[in-house]
Design an enzyme around this catalytic site. Sequence first.
Site, PDB file in Angstrom:
ATOM      1  N   HIS A 170     -31.876 -85.398 -35.543  1.00 15.88           N
ATOM      2  CA  HIS A 170     -31.650 -86.513 -34.613  1.00 15.88           C
ATOM      3  C   HIS A 170     -30.731 -87.581 -35.203  1.00 15.88           C
ATOM      4  O   HIS A 170     -30.305 -88.498 -34.501  1.00 15.88           O
ATOM      5  CB  HIS A 170     -32.983 -87.127 -34.152  1.00 15.88           C
ATOM      6  CG  HIS A 170     -33.664 -88.009 -35.139  1.00 15.88           C
ATOM      7  ND1 HIS A 170     -34.704 -87.583 -35.944  1.00 15.88           N
ATOM      8  CD2 HIS A 170     -33.461 -89.309 -35.455  1.00 15.88           C
ATOM      9  CE1 HIS A 170     -35.111 -88.585 -36.693  1.00 15.88           C
ATOM     10  NE2 HIS A 170     -34.381 -89.654 -36.418  1.00 15.88           N
ATOM     11  N   ASP A 194     -36.257 -80.554 -36.287  1.00 15.27           N
ATOM     12  CA  ASP A 194     -35.540 -81.794 -36.607  1.00 15.27           C
ATOM     13  C   ASP A 194     -35.012 -81.767 -38.044  1.00 15.27           C
ATOM     14  O   ASP A 194     -35.492 -82.498 -38.911  1.00 15.27           O
ATOM     15  CB  ASP A 194     -36.452 -82.997 -36.371  1.00 15.27           C
ATOM     16  CG  ASP A 194     -35.676 -84.306 -36.291  1.00 15.27           C
ATOM     17  OD1 ASP A 194     -34.427 -84.259 -36.281  1.00 15.27           O
ATOM     18  OD2 ASP A 194     -36.324 -85.367 -36.241  1.00 15.27           O
ATOM     19  N   SER A 224     -35.369 -92.476 -41.178  1.00 21.48           N
ATOM     20  CA  SER A 224     -35.164 -91.176 -40.546  1.00 21.48           C
ATOM     21  C   SER A 224     -34.291 -90.277 -41.417  1.00 21.48           C
ATOM     22  O   SER A 224     -33.298 -90.718 -41.984  1.00 21.48           O
ATOM     23  CB  SER A 224     -34.462 -91.345 -39.195  1.00 21.48           C
ATOM     24  OG  SER A 224     -35.330 -91.849 -38.233  1.00 21.48           O
ATOM     25  N   GLY A 225     -34.692 -89.006 -41.491  1.00 15.28           N
ATOM     26  CA  GLY A 225     -33.893 -88.042 -42.243  1.00 15.28           C
ATOM     27  C   GLY A 225     -34.207 -87.998 -43.723  1.00 15.28           C
ATOM     28  O   GLY A 225     -33.819 -87.063 -44.414  1.00 15.28           O
TER      29      GLY A 225
END
Length: 242
Positions: free
Chosen positions: A56, A101, A190-191
């Site tokens: 994402h 993801d 995120s990530g």
Amino acid sequence: MAGQTDSKPAAKSEGPSAKIVGGTPAEKGEFPWMVRLSMGCGGALFEKDVVLTAAHCVDGSGENDSITATGGVVDLEDSDKVEVKSKEVLQAPGYNGKGKDWALIKLAKPIDQETLPIAEDDSLNKDEFTIAGWGADKEGGEQQQKMLKATVPFVDDEKCKSAYSELIPGEELCAGLLDEGGVDSCQGDSGGPMFRKDEAGKPVQVGIVSWGEGCARKGKPGVYTEVSTFAADIKKAAKDLG
């Protein structure tokens, strides 16, 4: 941690949003594989020239030189930082905003730091994990200049499913202080990797910061991509990158 905002997979709907809440400053060199990505996400060096992050965080697959990866430091203003441009992006095949993801970013040149091995089975999906990143230190807060780290406990699928009916067991892994909250990933994380030590004392990545409702809310743990599920796909994709 990953796409934390008020909505569910916040990062997916309102841009990457995740940071470490309830954390403490990381020491320089403590997590040498940590990388900050210019779109506001985190990542880990899977290889010296390949960053593992969340699907994402990127916009599809293909040649891409628009992302800057910063590595080698905990303070993003440190003069020792290494900045390298992206060369190619591979988003998880079939990614549609739910599950799967993960993504890989091929760098134009290597970052000379240690890499972080990924879990190839679910044996490490238990006990406590470490999360780290430059995301916000509170819900709605600012992303940080200096890396924070925190420890979060495993939350089993059954308990996590009661918090998030849309959880995809087998593709997603939950962690956090379910009863009291207070520690989590948040906007800007995120990530980034969730990792722990194996029996030999070596750090291994078990998760990727994916999404969650808010940051560090009671009863709302962070949701992470379950790396072991996709280990074979990640390794094959890394080999296929130019």
